[in-house]
Each structure stands twice: as C-alpha cells, then as structure tokens.
Design a protein around this motif. Structure first.
Motif, PDB file in Angstrom:
ATOM      1  N   LEU A 109      46.199  37.838  42.237  1.00  0.00           N
ATOM      2  CA  LEU A 109      47.376  36.895  42.236  1.00  0.00           C
ATOM      3  C   LEU A 109      47.718  36.860  40.826  1.00  0.00           C
ATOM      4  O   LEU A 109      47.582  35.856  40.441  1.00  0.00           O
ATOM      5  N   LEU A 110      48.497  37.543  40.688  1.00  0.00           N
ATOM      6  CA  LEU A 110      49.182  37.628  39.350  1.00  0.00           C
ATOM      7  C   LEU A 110      50.036  36.286  38.961  1.00  0.00           C
ATOM      8  O   LEU A 110      50.417  35.671  40.108  1.00  0.00           O
ATOM      9  N   PRO A 111      49.926  35.605  37.971  1.00  0.00           N
ATOM     10  CA  PRO A 111      49.521  36.073  36.640  1.00  0.00           C
ATOM     11  C   PRO A 111      47.955  36.005  36.388  1.00  0.00           C
ATOM     12  O   PRO A 111      47.319  36.327  35.223  1.00  0.00           O
ATOM     13  N   LYS A 112      47.244  35.545  37.467  1.00  0.00           N
ATOM     14  CA  LYS A 112      45.815  35.899  37.188  1.00  0.00           C
ATOM     15  C   LYS A 112      45.315  37.085  37.138  1.00  0.00           C
ATOM     16  O   LYS A 112      46.065  37.909  37.928  1.00  0.00           O
ATOM     17  N   TYR A 113      44.213  37.506  36.116  1.00  0.00           N
ATOM     18  CA  TYR A 113      43.740  38.719  36.252  1.00  0.00           C
ATOM     19  C   TYR A 113      44.654  40.110  35.998  1.00  0.00           C
ATOM     20  O   TYR A 113      44.458  40.784  37.114  1.00  0.00           O
ATOM     21  N   PRO A 114      45.424  40.192  34.948  1.00  0.00           N
ATOM     22  CA  PRO A 114      46.094  41.470  34.616  1.00  0.00           C
ATOM     23  C   PRO A 114      44.875  42.330  34.281  1.00  0.00           C
ATOM     24  O   PRO A 114      43.777  41.860  33.933  1.00  0.00           O
ATOM     25  N   GLY A 115      44.852  43.710  34.404  1.00  0.00           N
ATOM     26  CA  GLY A 115      44.030  44.632  34.016  1.00  0.00           C
ATOM     27  C   GLY A 115      43.095  45.055  34.896  1.00  0.00           C
ATOM     28  O   GLY A 115      43.469  44.865  36.375  1.00  0.00           O
ATOM     29  N   LEU A 116      41.894  45.502  34.702  1.00  0.00           N
ATOM     30  CA  LEU A 116      41.007  45.769  35.467  1.00  0.00           C
ATOM     31  C   LEU A 116      40.075  44.735  36.123  1.00  0.00           C
ATOM     32  O   LEU A 116      39.967  43.728  35.561  1.00  0.00           O
ATOM     33  N   THR A 118      39.559  43.190  38.938  1.00  0.00           N
ATOM     34  CA  THR A 118      39.999  41.990  39.322  1.00  0.00           C
ATOM     35  C   THR A 118      39.032  41.164  40.453  1.00  0.00           C
ATOM     36  O   THR A 118      39.171  39.877  40.391  1.00  0.00           O
ATOM     37  N   HIS A 119      38.519  41.979  41.361  1.00  0.00           N
ATOM     38  CA  HIS A 119      37.700  41.647  42.478  1.00  0.00           C
ATOM     39  C   HIS A 119      36.542  40.625  41.800  1.00  0.00           C
ATOM     40  O   HIS A 119      36.130  39.643  42.068  1.00  0.00           O
ATOM     41  N   GLN A 120      35.843  41.414  40.922  1.00  0.00           N
ATOM     42  CA  GLN A 120      34.784  40.715  40.027  1.00  0.00           C
ATOM     43  C   GLN A 120      35.245  39.580  39.291  1.00  0.00           C
ATOM     44  O   GLN A 120      34.423  38.561  39.567  1.00  0.00           O
ATOM     45  N   LYS A 121      36.417  39.684  38.611  1.00  0.00           N
ATOM     46  CA  LYS A 121      36.874  38.453  38.131  1.00  0.00           C
ATOM     47  C   LYS A 121      37.098  37.124  39.263  1.00  0.00           C
ATOM     48  O   LYS A 121      36.781  35.792  38.776  1.00  0.00           O
ATOM     49  N   ALA A 122      37.641  37.388  39.947  1.00  0.00           N
ATOM     50  CA  ALA A 122      37.795  36.423  41.142  1.00  0.00           C
ATOM     51  C   ALA A 122      36.620  35.822  41.777  1.00  0.00           C
ATOM     52  O   ALA A 122      36.313  34.768  41.987  1.00  0.00           O
ATOM     53  N   LEU A 123      35.520  36.475  41.851  1.00  0.00           N
ATOM     54  CA  LEU A 123      34.392  36.284  42.434  1.00  0.00           C
ATOM     55  C   LEU A 123      33.493  35.563  41.410  1.00  0.00           C
ATOM     56  O   LEU A 123      33.059  34.259  41.384  1.00  0.00           O
ATOM     57  N   GLU A 124      33.551  35.876  40.042  1.00  0.00           N
ATOM     58  CA  GLU A 124      32.725  35.270  38.897  1.00  0.00           C
ATOM     59  C   GLU A 124      33.599  33.707  38.583  1.00  0.00           C
ATOM     60  O   GLU A 124      33.078  33.023  38.397  1.00  0.00           O
ATOM     61  N   ALA A 125      34.854  33.632  38.885  1.00  0.00           N
ATOM     62  CA  ALA A 125      35.505  32.250  38.611  1.00  0.00           C
ATOM     63  C   ALA A 125      35.558  31.537  40.049  1.00  0.00           C
ATOM     64  O   ALA A 125      35.883  30.463  39.860  1.00  0.00           O
ATOM     65  N   ASP A 158      31.523  37.372  50.425  1.00  0.00           N
ATOM     66  CA  ASP A 158      32.370  38.373  49.995  1.00  0.00           C
ATOM     67  C   ASP A 158      31.784  39.010  48.745  1.00  0.00           C
ATOM     68  O   ASP A 158      31.131  38.333  47.957  1.00  0.00           O
ATOM     69  N   THR A 159      31.846  40.378  48.581  1.00  0.00           N
ATOM     70  CA  THR A 159      31.363  41.142  47.495  1.00  0.00           C
ATOM     71  C   THR A 159      32.457  41.722  46.799  1.00  0.00           C
ATOM     72  O   THR A 159      33.748  41.908  47.420  1.00  0.00           O
ATOM     73  N   VAL A 160      32.584  42.559  45.831  1.00  0.00           N
ATOM     74  CA  VAL A 160      33.474  43.401  45.102  1.00  0.00           C
ATOM     75  C   VAL A 160      34.068  44.328  46.206  1.00  0.00           C
ATOM     76  O   VAL A 160      35.216  44.643  46.404  1.00  0.00           O
ATOM     77  N   GLU A 161      32.900  45.057  46.867  1.00  0.00           N
ATOM     78  CA  GLU A 161      33.576  45.930  47.944  1.00  0.00           C
ATOM     79  C   GLU A 161      34.224  45.312  49.083  1.00  0.00           C
ATOM     80  O   GLU A 161      35.300  45.825  49.331  1.00  0.00           O
ATOM     81  N   SER A 162      33.926  44.137  49.469  1.00  0.00           N
ATOM     82  CA  SER A 162      34.629  43.630  50.636  1.00  0.00           C
ATOM     83  C   SER A 162      35.935  43.035  50.225  1.00  0.00           C
ATOM     84  O   SER A 162      36.917  43.448  50.779  1.00  0.00           O
ATOM     85  N   LEU A 163      36.161  42.743  48.996  1.00  0.00           N
ATOM     86  CA  LEU A 163      37.233  42.176  48.446  1.00  0.00           C
ATOM     87  C   LEU A 163      38.247  43.541  48.179  1.00  0.00           C
ATOM     88  O   LEU A 163      39.448  43.257  48.695  1.00  0.00           O
TER      89      LEU A 163
END
Ligand code: GRF
Length: 183
Positions: A109-116, A118-125, A158-163
C-alpha cells in the motif's frame, strides 16, 4: 489501445492481462523481458504473443541496455508500457521519453514499502492491512501518482507466501480492469 507488457519472472499478471484482452478494449502488441529464463515466456507461447527478450546481463551499463529497450519501444510504438513484475529500474531518459505512459503494479500500500520484500515488511511491522498499488512510473522508485489501490486484512496465520498469493489474486483481477480504463 496498444500495450506492451514488461515482466521478469512468473508472469501471473502477464497471463491475466493476456487472458482479459478478449473482454477489454486493449491489445497486447508484444511482451518484453530482460530475463531469458523467465517463466512468463511460456505464457507468451500459450497465448501466441510475441515476446522481445533483451538480456540485461550482456550490457556493460544500464544506459546501453535501455538504449536497446528504447529502440524496441520506438519500433512498436505502444500507447502504454505496462510493468508486471519487471525487476529492472528504468533509466531516467526512458521514463522521460514515455512520460505518463508507463504503469507499474507494486505489492504494497504505497507510499508504504517501496522496493523489495514488501510482504515481509508488512508482517514485521504487524500491519493490520496489506495490499497492492497501481501507479504511474516517475523518476523515483515506486513513487508516481496512484491510479488504484486495493487492500485486505492481514490474518494471524498469514505468511510471506500467503500474502504473496493473496496480493497476486487481487492484482490479477484489478490490473487488466485498470488498464482497460486508462484511456
Ligand atoms: C507482483 O506481485 C507485482 O506486484 C510485483 O511483482 C509481482 C509479479 O508477479 N511487481 P507475477 O510475475 O505477475 O506473477
């Protein structure tokens, strides 16, 4: 409306775009990849779509590579360049030459997490929501004006794969539809 679809990997969005051609008012005049081993090449075969392959690794600089891409684009002269999992940054001059005609889909959901990652980042946050964004390409990574965004609730399991899969499912639905409304 004539479009070219750029991809580097699996190509589920490429397939959705090709598949919906019959229902929508756009024509994929060619596909393009920088990766001679991209899975998406098989999809081009399946849909009988010509695909230009220019391997970026054979060029010394991004500029040399993009000059070749530029020549290809001038030859086919599309109305829009649709990036669908295209993993190369497009050089400034190419973006300028095709200003307002390059569209990208980005799995956050830009502007969140530009670049690589993104699924990992959403889970970590520990985000409550995740999703995808279709936007115009400008000379700043994943930052151009937003055309369409769609979100969903992240579940506890949810996991990186499911996201990845949940995002692609939405993308495969909204990308063809959004492209058809560009003009
Ligand atoms: C998509 O999730 C897209 O948002 C991102 O790369 C992925 C490409 O997937 N830019 P596919 O190759 O279309 O399956």
């Amino acid at each position: 409306m004539k479009i070219v679809v750029f991809f580097s990997g699996t190509g589920t969005n490429l397939e959705a775009i090709l598949n919906k051609q019959k229902d929508f008012d756009y024509e994929v005049i060619s596909a393009f990849t920088n990766n001679p081993k991209a899975e998406g090449l098989k999809i081009c075969g399946k849909y009988n779509t010509q695909c230009e392959v220019i391997d970026h690794r054979v060029f010394k600089t991004r500029k040399d590579f993009d000059n070749n891409v530029s020549e290809f684009l001038e030859k086919i002269n599309p109305d829009y360049i649709i990036l669908a999992g295209y993993m190369r940054i497009i050089s400034e001059s190419l973006v300028n030459d095709w200003e307002g005609q390059i569209i990208n889909i980005h799995p956050s959901l830009l502007p969140k997490y530009p670049g690589l990652n993104t699924h990992q980042k959403a889970l970590e946050a520990k985000d409550k929501y995740h999703g995808t964004t279709i936007h115009y390409v400008i000379n700043k990574l994943d930052a151009g004006p937003i055309i369409r965004q769609e979100s969903f609730k992240i579940e506890l399991n949810d996991t990186v794969e499911s996201l990845t899969n949940r995002v692609k499912e939405i993308e495969n639905r909204i990308y063809p539809e959004t492209i058809s409304k560009l003009i």
